[in-house]
Design a protein around this motif. Structure first.
Motif, short mmCIF file in Angstrom:
data_model
loop_
_atom_site.label_atom_id
_atom_site.label_comp_id
_atom_site.label_asym_id
_atom_site.label_seq_id
_atom_site.Cartn_x
_atom_site.Cartn_y
_atom_site.Cartn_z
N PHE A 88 0.82 -1.21 0.00
CA PHE A 88 0.00 0.00 0.00
C PHE A 88 0.86 1.26 0.00
O PHE A 88 0.49 2.29 0.56
CB PHE A 88 -0.98 0.00 1.18
CG PHE A 88 -2.02 -1.08 1.09
CD1 PHE A 88 -3.19 -0.88 0.36
CD2 PHE A 88 -1.80 -2.32 1.68
CE1 PHE A 88 -4.14 -1.88 0.26
CE2 PHE A 88 -2.75 -3.33 1.58
CZ PHE A 88 -3.92 -3.11 0.86
N VAL A 89 2.02 1.17 -0.65
CA VAL A 89 2.90 2.31 -0.89
C VAL A 89 3.03 2.45 -2.40
O VAL A 89 3.19 1.44 -3.10
CB VAL A 89 4.30 2.09 -0.26
CG1 VAL A 89 5.22 3.26 -0.60
CG2 VAL A 89 4.18 1.91 1.24
N LYS A 90 2.96 3.67 -2.92
CA LYS A 90 3.00 3.85 -4.37
C LYS A 90 3.79 5.09 -4.75
O LYS A 90 3.61 6.16 -4.17
CB LYS A 90 1.58 3.96 -4.93
CG LYS A 90 1.52 4.02 -6.44
CD LYS A 90 0.08 4.02 -6.94
CE LYS A 90 0.03 4.05 -8.47
NZ LYS A 90 -1.37 4.03 -8.95
N ARG A 91 4.68 4.96 -5.72
CA ARG A 91 5.37 6.10 -6.30
C ARG A 91 4.34 6.93 -7.07
O ARG A 91 3.58 6.40 -7.87
CB ARG A 91 6.49 5.65 -7.23
CG ARG A 91 7.63 4.97 -6.49
CD ARG A 91 8.55 4.19 -7.42
NE ARG A 91 9.24 5.04 -8.38
CZ ARG A 91 8.96 5.08 -9.67
NH1 ARG A 91 7.97 4.34 -10.17
NH2 ARG A 91 9.66 5.85 -10.48
N THR A 115 7.01 11.42 -5.50
CA THR A 115 6.85 11.17 -4.08
C THR A 115 6.45 9.71 -3.89
O THR A 115 6.34 8.94 -4.85
CB THR A 115 5.80 12.11 -3.46
OG1 THR A 115 5.81 11.93 -2.04
CG2 THR A 115 4.40 11.81 -3.99
N VAL A 116 6.23 9.33 -2.65
CA VAL A 116 5.55 8.07 -2.34
C VAL A 116 4.31 8.43 -1.54
O VAL A 116 4.38 9.20 -0.58
CB VAL A 116 6.43 7.09 -1.54
CG1 VAL A 116 7.45 6.42 -2.44
CG2 VAL A 116 7.12 7.77 -0.37
N THR A 117 3.17 7.91 -1.97
CA THR A 117 1.94 8.06 -1.20
C THR A 117 1.67 6.74 -0.50
O THR A 117 2.03 5.67 -0.98
CB THR A 117 0.76 8.44 -2.10
OG1 THR A 117 0.67 7.50 -3.19
CG2 THR A 117 0.93 9.84 -2.66
N TYR A 155 -3.43 20.13 0.88
CA TYR A 155 -2.84 18.98 0.21
C TYR A 155 -3.90 18.04 -0.36
O TYR A 155 -5.03 17.96 0.12
CB TYR A 155 -1.90 18.22 1.13
CG TYR A 155 -2.41 17.97 2.54
CD1 TYR A 155 -3.16 16.84 2.85
CD2 TYR A 155 -2.10 18.88 3.56
CE1 TYR A 155 -3.60 16.62 4.14
CE2 TYR A 155 -2.54 18.66 4.85
CZ TYR A 155 -3.30 17.52 5.14
OH TYR A 155 -3.73 17.31 6.42
N ILE A 156 -3.47 17.36 -1.41
CA ILE A 156 -4.29 16.38 -2.13
C ILE A 156 -3.44 15.13 -2.29
O ILE A 156 -2.39 15.16 -2.93
CB ILE A 156 -4.69 16.92 -3.52
CG1 ILE A 156 -5.50 18.22 -3.38
CG2 ILE A 156 -5.47 15.87 -4.32
CD1 ILE A 156 -5.66 18.98 -4.68
N ILE A 157 -3.88 14.03 -1.67
CA ILE A 157 -3.06 12.83 -1.63
C ILE A 157 -3.87 11.62 -2.09
O ILE A 157 -4.74 11.14 -1.35
CB ILE A 157 -2.51 12.57 -0.21
CG1 ILE A 157 -1.78 13.81 0.31
CG2 ILE A 157 -1.58 11.36 -0.22
CD1 ILE A 157 -1.34 13.70 1.76
N PRO A 158 -3.63 11.11 -3.30
CA PRO A 158 -4.30 9.87 -3.71
C PRO A 158 -3.91 8.72 -2.79
O PRO A 158 -2.74 8.61 -2.40
CB PRO A 158 -3.77 9.64 -5.13
CG PRO A 158 -3.17 10.93 -5.56
CD PRO A 158 -2.70 11.61 -4.32
#
Length: 356
Positions: free
Chosen positions: A92-95, A141-143, A232-235
């Motif tokens: 559940f980590v994504k570039r 980044t990594v979300t 902030y906007i974080i997918p």
């Protein structure tokens, strides 16, 4: 020589992201079966006092500008990219592509340090900046899907490394020591202010309110450091188009309620930031508030000796990360572990290969 009950050689108090990172840093060095984690709340739980699951969360320049923050961030970015590269969607980590903007004070030295390791880093030309923005950068980044990432770490620590988790609230740090305990890591976040034997008056909560929406058109992380707000906007990885919209940084505020006026402000600010958010469908799923575990002077990573059962034992404090626990926490964990290298060298624990 290790104690007869090696499961109690190392005790970690707290199962937020900081406690989980410390457990992983130790487990990767072969100490997994020596670790017990004691916590009132465990991954999968929700409570106002359990801050980590409410996080956005991503990697950004929102952290401090001091040398510690810069060092911890770099280690955290490298760790999270490694997790994403080797584990993939299960972590559940994504570039994710990111744009970060400043309206006023620009931390140029920090940005320069970050530019040396951030993937696809570039400065956005001034003529392309939105009105009111004085500086902006883009990078990869990594979300992170905070609650799911914590559950992934929890399961991995238990199943692969043999770490034991125990639901237990303690009122005094001395309660974490058993006769066989050699090291205690205090990773109690906001509770460090009131926990007996710690009672750190420098600790304070920083309240944030966020809105969870479904907005499948949003694929880019965006942050704007404004004069009065952090926006902030974080997918959120591993979901059907969920996005975290924020936010607030209210120092000393521990109010777990949510407010319509703040939700409306968040929606107005984030829509102004993202054309994808303006153009696509948006469904509000939840509004939540969380209290970031902050500390005057920054995070505390420090070892002290405590007399326990007639012997000197190591107590390592690791708390006060504020809103940067997910991005800086693994670097903080590595430093906390370094403080007890001498004790770890004496533990007779089965070694397992280090891995991400």
């Amino acid at each position: 020589m290790a104690s007869a009950n090696s499961q109690n050689d190392i005790v970690i108090v707290g199962a937020g992201i900081i406690g989980l990172y410390v457990a992983l840093a130790l487990a990767q060095r072969g100490h997994g079966r020596s670790i017990s984690v004691l916590a009132e709340y465990l991954p999968g739980d929700t409570a106002v006092a359990y801050t980590s699951p409410w996080a956005g969360c991503n990697f950004s320049a929102i952290s401090g500008t001091d040398a510690n923050a810069i060092r911890w961030d770099k280690a955290g970015y490298e760790f999270l990219r490694g997790i994403e590269a080797t584990v993939g969607d299960k972590s559940f980590v994504k570039r994710t592509p990111s744009t970060e903007m400043w309206d006023d004070v620009v931390p140029h030295d920090k940005i320069k340090a970050m530019s040396e390791y951030l993937e696809n880093f570039r400065i956005i030309p001034s003529e392309k900046l939105p009105k009111g923005v004085v500086f902006a950068v883009s990078f990869t980044t990594v979300t992170i899907n905070a609650p799911k990432f914590m559950e992934y770490l929890h399961a991995r620590l238990q199943n692969e490394y043999g770490v034991r988790f125990q639901r237990q609230k303690i009122d005094h740090i001395a309660s974490a020591f058993t006769p066989s305990t050699r090291i205690v890591f205090n990773c109690t976040g906001n509770a460090a202010r009131s926990l007996g034997g710690v009672e750190d008056p420098k600790c304070y909560p920083t309240r944030g309110q966020v809105v969870l929406v479904r907005a499948p058109s949003v694929k880019r992380n965006m942050m704007r450091h404004g004069l009065d707000h952090e926006t902030y906007i974080i997918p959120r990885p591993g979901t059907s188009g969920h996005v975290i919209l924020g936010g607030y940084m209210q120092k000393g505020n521990n109010d777990g309620s949510t407010y319509k006026s703040e939700t409306e402000s968040i929606l107005e600010r984030t829509r102004g930031l993202s054309k994808d958010l303006r153009a696509g469908q948006l469904e509000i799923l939840a509004t939540v508030a969380g209290m970031r575990p902050s500390r005057e002077g920054g995070a505390r990573i420090e070892r002290e000796q405590r007399a326990v059962h007639g012997q000197q034992r190591a107590l390592v404090h690791n708390y006060g990360a504020g809103g940067t626990g997910f991005q800086a926490g693994f670097g903080m964990a590595l430093e906390a572990v370094q403080h007890v290298e001498d004790v770890l060298a004496t533990l007779d624990t089965a070694r397992t290969p280090a891995r991400l």
